[in-house]
Enzyme design. Sequence first.
Site, PDB file in Angstrom:
ATOM      1  N   SER A  87       3.405  77.855   9.175  1.00 50.66           N
ATOM      2  CA  SER A  87       2.305  78.744   9.567  1.00 50.66           C
ATOM      3  C   SER A  87       2.561  80.112   8.936  1.00 50.66           C
ATOM      4  CB  SER A  87       2.275  78.898  11.096  1.00 50.66           C
ATOM      5  OG  SER A  87       1.263  79.803  11.494  1.00 50.66           O
ATOM      6  N   TYR A 100       6.482  80.302  19.358  1.00 45.60           N
ATOM      7  CA  TYR A 100       5.817  79.598  18.253  1.00 45.60           C
ATOM      8  C   TYR A 100       6.253  80.182  16.903  1.00 45.60           C
ATOM      9  CZ  TYR A 100       2.048  77.914  15.224  1.00 45.60           C
ATOM     10  OH  TYR A 100       1.337  77.331  14.201  1.00 45.60           O
TER      11      TYR A 100
HETATM   12  P1  NAP Z   1      -4.175  70.224  16.924  1.00 47.43           P
HETATM   13  O1  NAP Z   1      -5.604  70.205  16.523  1.00 47.43           O
HETATM   14  O2  NAP Z   1      -3.829  70.566  18.331  1.00 47.43           O
HETATM   15  O3  NAP Z   1      -3.510  68.818  16.552  1.00 47.43           O
HETATM   16  C1  NAP Z   1      -2.142  68.648  16.784  1.00 47.43           C
HETATM   17  C2  NAP Z   1      -1.718  67.262  16.363  1.00 47.43           C
HETATM   18  O4  NAP Z   1      -0.294  67.121  16.597  1.00 47.43           O
HETATM   19  C3  NAP Z   1      -2.395  66.179  17.172  1.00 47.43           C
HETATM   20  O5  NAP Z   1      -2.542  65.015  16.368  1.00 47.43           O
HETATM   21  C4  NAP Z   1      -1.392  65.914  18.293  1.00 47.43           C
HETATM   22  O6  NAP Z   1      -1.562  64.625  18.834  1.00 47.43           O
HETATM   23  C5  NAP Z   1      -0.088  66.046  17.516  1.00 47.43           C
HETATM   24  N1  NAP Z   1       1.066  66.366  18.354  1.00 47.43           N
HETATM   25  C6  NAP Z   1       1.242  67.426  19.189  1.00 47.43           C
HETATM   26  N2  NAP Z   1       2.426  67.356  19.806  1.00 47.43           N
HETATM   27  C7  NAP Z   1       3.022  66.220  19.345  1.00 47.43           C
HETATM   28  C8  NAP Z   1       4.253  65.585  19.611  1.00 47.43           C
HETATM   29  N3  NAP Z   1       5.125  66.085  20.489  1.00 47.43           N
HETATM   30  N4  NAP Z   1       4.545  64.436  18.951  1.00 47.43           N
HETATM   31  C9  NAP Z   1       3.674  63.897  18.083  1.00 47.43           C
HETATM   32  N5  NAP Z   1       2.491  64.455  17.782  1.00 47.43           N
HETATM   33  C10 NAP Z   1       2.170  65.584  18.424  1.00 47.43           C
HETATM   34  O7  NAP Z   1      -3.335  71.256  16.035  1.00 47.43           O
HETATM   35  P2  NAP Z   1      -3.583  71.765  14.543  1.00 47.43           P
HETATM   36  O8  NAP Z   1      -4.284  73.047  14.617  1.00 47.43           O
HETATM   37  O9  NAP Z   1      -4.121  70.677  13.703  1.00 47.43           O
HETATM   38  O10 NAP Z   1      -2.063  72.080  14.119  1.00 47.43           O
HETATM   39  C11 NAP Z   1      -1.314  71.156  13.330  1.00 47.43           C
HETATM   40  C12 NAP Z   1      -0.129  71.882  12.722  1.00 47.43           C
HETATM   41  O11 NAP Z   1      -0.599  72.976  11.946  1.00 47.43           O
HETATM   42  C13 NAP Z   1       0.847  72.467  13.748  1.00 47.43           C
HETATM   43  O12 NAP Z   1       2.168  72.318  13.281  1.00 47.43           O
HETATM   44  C14 NAP Z   1       0.460  73.930  13.785  1.00 47.43           C
HETATM   45  O13 NAP Z   1       1.548  74.752  14.157  1.00 47.43           O
HETATM   46  C15 NAP Z   1       0.065  74.158  12.339  1.00 47.43           C
HETATM   47  N6  NAP Z   1      -0.809  75.300  12.138  1.00 47.43           N
HETATM   48  C16 NAP Z   1      -2.111  75.277  12.582  1.00 47.43           C
HETATM   49  C17 NAP Z   1      -2.927  76.383  12.333  1.00 47.43           C
HETATM   50  C18 NAP Z   1      -4.370  76.404  12.725  1.00 47.43           C
HETATM   51  O14 NAP Z   1      -5.019  77.445  12.520  1.00 47.43           O
HETATM   52  N7  NAP Z   1      -4.945  75.364  13.244  1.00 47.43           N
HETATM   53  C19 NAP Z   1      -2.406  77.495  11.672  1.00 47.43           C
HETATM   54  C20 NAP Z   1      -1.097  77.484  11.255  1.00 47.43           C
HETATM   55  C21 NAP Z   1      -0.302  76.369  11.477  1.00 47.43           C
HETATM   56  P3  NAP Z   1      -1.156  64.290  20.367  1.00 47.43           P
HETATM   57  O15 NAP Z   1      -1.552  65.473  21.196  1.00 47.43           O
HETATM   58  O16 NAP Z   1      -1.890  63.033  20.687  1.00 47.43           O
HETATM   59  O17 NAP Z   1       0.326  64.080  20.347  1.00 47.43           O
END
Ligand code: NAP
Length: 254
Positions: free
Chosen positions: A143, A157
């Site tokens: 991130s 985080y």
């Molecule tokens: P999201 O929409 O909440 O999706 C998260 C995904 O991770 C889901 O498939 C969830 O499935 C899975 N997950 C969560 N905890 C888990 C665990 N303990 N074991 C296995 N799977 C797990 O989040 P997102 O925004 O796509 O974020 C994905 C990644 O991108 C993260 O690492 C986040 O830090 C990073 N990121 C996101 C943003 C953003 O703006 N969206 C920005 C910077 C970085 P389940 O809940 O079914 O397990």
Amino acid sequence: MFTSLAGSSVVVTGGSKGIGKGIAAVFAADGARLVLAGRDGVALEATAGQLRTEGAEVVTCVADVANPGDCARLASAAVDAYGGIDVLCANAGMFPEQPLAAMSPEDLEQTLGVNLKGTIFATQACLPALTASGRGRVVVTSSITGPITGVPGWAHYGASKAGQLGFVRAAAVELAPHAITVNAVLPGNVLTEGLAGMGEDYLAAMTRSIPLGRLGDVADIGHACLFLASREAGFITGQTIVVDGGQVLPEALA
Ligand code: NAP
């Protein structure tokens, strides 16, 4: 022109939703064979079903990346399905808001356990198969928050996401003799199910702070991951790509 990853075996943790789903769609469009992991089997199957209707080869594995045993099962599922693993996209993560003063040891453990330890556990589990691949790739979703910026309420985080980069650099050196590269993408604000949960005011404020004038799309991150997984990126390791619409650049908010 990049060589297609058609037929490659690609594991995507957190592949059921958000950025992971976007990564899966981009790799599927390139012909990769996918293993999607997450904790919610129904959500995983919904995403897999959608990708299969578009012609993709997809299997799912219910796994919590914070659990090393689950990560071992995930790696076995990929080897059973496709005979090996060429690419691990270590993407699963969570971002609960918690002011520092109220943060319990359990809050800290949960966020570090999923985001930081989960990245390491998933990589460890896939390591034998990535080594056997002869062209293994690990692409970590970090991130901008933590490695570059700081946001009140997300100290745990930010620490987890900055910690991932320490892991990436050490693992890149350690795994180079096995021809495995280890890199990270650093998304800015990308519209996902998780980000939508932060509310309209947050999304509007973030959009205003992005020079390119929009939130990121999950495919924006998927394409950066696909590049780092490509044969042509084989001489890049231990590095990061920021994908944020320019959000970290302005010297002052206009
Ligand atoms: P999201 O929409 O909440 O999706 C998260 C995904 O991770 C889901 O498939 C969830 O499935 C899975 N997950 C969560 N905890 C888990 C665990 N303990 N074991 C296995 N799977 C797990 O989040 P997102 O925004 O796509 O974020 C994905 C990644 O991108 C993260 O690492 C986040 O830090 C990073 N990121 C996101 C943003 C953003 O703006 N969206 C920005 C910077 C970085 P389940 O809940 O079914 O397990």
